[in-house]
Design a protein around this motif. Sequence first.
Motif, mmCIF file in Angstrom:
data_model
loop_
_atom_site.group_PDB
_atom_site.id
_atom_site.type_symbol
_atom_site.label_atom_id
_atom_site.label_comp_id
_atom_site.label_asym_id
_atom_site.label_seq_id
_atom_site.Cartn_x
_atom_site.Cartn_y
_atom_site.Cartn_z
ATOM 1 N N ILE A 105 0.814 -1.226 0.000
ATOM 2 C CA ILE A 105 0.000 0.000 0.000
ATOM 3 C C ILE A 105 0.845 1.273 0.000
ATOM 4 C CG2 ILE A 105 -1.979 -1.141 1.060
ATOM 5 C CD1 ILE A 105 -1.282 0.319 3.674
ATOM 6 N N GLU A 106 2.121 1.161 0.361
ATOM 7 C CA GLU A 106 2.991 2.347 0.288
ATOM 8 C C GLU A 106 3.252 2.765 -1.158
ATOM 9 O OE1 GLU A 106 5.786 -1.226 0.535
ATOM 10 O OE2 GLU A 106 3.898 -0.588 1.456
ATOM 11 N N ASP A 132 -4.075 4.857 -0.402
ATOM 12 C CA ASP A 132 -3.951 3.676 0.453
ATOM 13 C C ASP A 132 -5.264 3.358 1.160
ATOM 14 O OD1 ASP A 132 -3.734 5.969 2.020
ATOM 15 O OD2 ASP A 132 -2.084 5.212 3.257
ATOM 16 N N VAL A 188 4.257 -2.594 6.014
ATOM 17 C CA VAL A 188 4.666 -1.382 5.300
ATOM 18 C C VAL A 188 6.028 -0.940 5.829
ATOM 19 C CG1 VAL A 188 2.323 -0.536 4.819
ATOM 20 C CG2 VAL A 188 3.444 0.075 6.976
ATOM 21 N N HIS A 240 7.752 4.272 -4.063
ATOM 22 C CA HIS A 240 6.929 4.454 -2.871
ATOM 23 C C HIS A 240 6.288 5.840 -2.882
ATOM 24 C CE1 HIS A 240 9.322 1.301 -0.335
ATOM 25 N NE2 HIS A 240 8.584 0.752 -1.280
ATOM 26 N N TYR A 247 5.543 4.903 6.717
ATOM 27 C CA TYR A 247 4.508 5.053 7.727
ATOM 28 C C TYR A 247 5.075 5.096 9.145
ATOM 29 C CZ TYR A 247 0.980 3.700 4.219
ATOM 30 O OH TYR A 247 0.166 3.651 3.125
ATOM 31 N N ALA A 276 -5.191 5.352 8.403
ATOM 32 C CA ALA A 276 -5.631 4.845 7.104
ATOM 33 C C ALA A 276 -6.531 3.630 7.277
ATOM 34 C CB ALA A 276 -4.415 4.493 6.247
#
Length: 242
Positions: free
Chosen positions: A106-107, A112, A133, A149, A153, A161
């Motif tokens: 998701i990065e 996201d 992540v 990216h 995080y 998120a």
Amino acid sequence: MNRDYELQTHRVEDSHWWYRGRRRVLENVIQDLGMPPGARVLDAGCGSGRNMVELRRHGEVTGVEVAQTSAALARARGAGEVFEGSLMEMPFAQDSFDLAVCLDVIEHLPDDVGALRELRRVLAPGGALLVTVPAYQWLWSGHDEINHHCRRYNRRMLLQAAQAAGWRPAVVTNFNSLLLPVAIVLRALDRFNRRATESSLDLWVPPAPLNWLLQQPLNLEAAVIGHGGQIPAGLSLLAVLR
């Protein structure tokens, strides 16, 4: 991800200490989830399918991967059916899976929260999502740029998120902590010589004794996390979401 870097990654993920250690961490976490026999498992962003080989111990595995070359490699492993497509709009019905993993994916995505919402759609009630992540925006380097990216995080960012997408966190922990000081030094060097650190250090497989030694901190963390412990700091973040 840069195509050349993607292919380099596929060549080393069987043997590189980082990938081997992360697989140990993930296995210990999944064993603690109490998945039903024959669970329906999704590897969202499955890459070359290497993790699908391990995941099939826990049930029937399906992969989805946006990169054509990686999807073809994943199919060739024969660990499960692999669909080529985006995580943002997956070709699965609602409530299709009991467990989903989304490992360092998701990065890469501008949205996201949208991806986490789509993962929630395809997961059955009572199911679990395991996400990893990269941690700490202040460790941003050429490694992140070559991997395309969008962000790194901290715990607050990941939880915000997840909760915005409707998830409830069950487990949140860092891992790969004992090598954090080394990473800080390498990321500092990266600012002076990115060509030397982007691929040659990140994807360099050391001689077998050193490769084994570098994996041991991750093995130790896997044992701690598998017994319900948390790692307060580390290069990666892991969350189990319900």
